[in-house]
Write an enzyme that holds these catalytic residues in place. Structure first.
Site, PDB file in Angstrom:
ATOM      1  CB  SER A 112      -5.141   3.674  11.361  1.00 21.57           C
ATOM      2  OG  SER A 112      -5.160   4.858  11.757  1.00 21.57           O
TER       3      SER A 112
ATOM      4  CG  HIS B 215      -6.409   4.623   6.860  1.00 16.75           C
ATOM      5  ND1 HIS B 215      -7.795   5.560   7.155  1.00 16.75           N
ATOM      6  CD2 HIS B 215      -5.315   4.753   8.327  1.00 16.75           C
ATOM      7  CE1 HIS B 215      -7.735   6.289   8.644  1.00 16.75           C
ATOM      8  NE2 HIS B 215      -6.175   5.406   9.006  1.00 16.75           N
TER       9      HIS B 215
END
Length: 304
Positions: A61, A285
């Site tokens: 990711s 993220h």
């Protein structure tokens, strides 16, 4: 799965932060690289030698870009503005396959991940460039993040998360990093076996929390003493990745050093890591600016 929201206990999901591993893999400090600007003069040759670039991107990711508009593959959390797409555009790649997928660990390079094919199946004998961003999910970063948040709420002082992973002098996360090293080495060997002409860039993870270990509990609900531990584990993870790259003919891309000062504790517009799910990216993220920085670092590596 995206790391936990700052106000709630994280729940498992498909988009596990391969870089959540970075959080617990804060040991990964080895990332020491300087990024040039990907927006500089575009390169249209393979590492600058004039040959067409046939590029394949592999990873989790932190490479796919979950939550960053525009998502081109919701199942894998893949964005049209992730660093592989930026690298491909800057290089004017003759061909480009983005096989990155949120939640991937080293197993998913050679085995399916849900409906996604094994990532290494994207490689061809004529592939000339490969980026690989993997390792965080092998550490179960999601589990580490969850535990650190829970313990941080129960015991905001001290370093309860660190203590829970270092009972009786052990180092559970360090052991996981050590166990992941041969898996990364095996993946690199397989890449070269399938694409013997390829230059391989092993991409590290960016800084999730402040590099100096300063607590920012209003944003990231860890106990005060766990920030520095988390940072150090992330650096340890990056160090392992750099060592695996250096052990062969591959190159390590430092995404950590350029991201210092842009961690999840910084305000919007400064941070490159989102502290929770936002319109910019999945929680914990990199956002689009973070991916631009990693693309710059990769491109700078190619022009050296």
């Amino acid at each position: 799965m995206p790391p936990p929201s700052r106000h709630s206990t994280p729940t498992p999901a498909r988009h596990r932060p391969a870089t959540a591993a970075l959080a617990l893999a804060s040991t990964t400090a080895l990332l020491v690289g300087t990024a040039a600007t990907a927006s500089a003069t575009p390169l249209s040759a393979d590492a600058g030698n004039g040959a067409p670039v046939h590029y394949v991107a592999l990873g989790d990711s932190f490479s796919s870009g979950p939550g960053i508009p525009e998502q081109t593959d919701e199942a894998c959390g893949r964005s049209s503005r992730n660093y592989p797409a930026l690298v491909a555009a800057s290089l004017k790649a003759a061909s480009f396959t983005d096989a990155t997928c949120a939640g991937a660990d080293t197993r998913h390079l050679t085995t399916p991940q849900g409906t996604a094919a094994p990532q290494l199946d994207a490689l061809r004998p004529d592939t000339t460039l490969v980026t690989l961003g993997i390792g965080g999910n092998d550490l179960d970063l999601t589990g580490v993040l969850t535990r650190c948040v829970l313990l941080g709420k129960l015991a905001p002082l001290g370093a309860p998360c660190k203590r829970s992973y270092t009972l009786l002098g052990s180092d559970a996360i360090g052991a996981r990093i050590a166990a992941t090293a041969p898996k990364v080495a095996a993946v690199l060997a397989e890449i070269h076996g399938r694409s013997p002409r390829a230059r391989v860039l092993v991409v590290g993870y960016p800084a999730i929390v402040p590099d100096d270990g300063t607590p920012c509990r209003a944003t990231v609900p860890y106990a005060e003493g766990d920030f520095a531990w988390f940072r150090d584990k992330q650096k340890q993870l990056n160090s392992m990745l750099a060592q695996r790259a250096g052990a062969g003919r591959d190159t390590y891309v430092d995404a950590y050093a350029p991201s210092v000062g842009h961690d999840a504790c910084k305000p919007q517009g400064v941070r490159w890591i989102e502290p929770e799910q936002t319109a910019e990216a999945a929680g914990f993220h990199p956002n689009a600016a973070g991916h631009r920085s990693t693309a710059d670092a990769a491109l700078a590596t190619l022009t050296r």
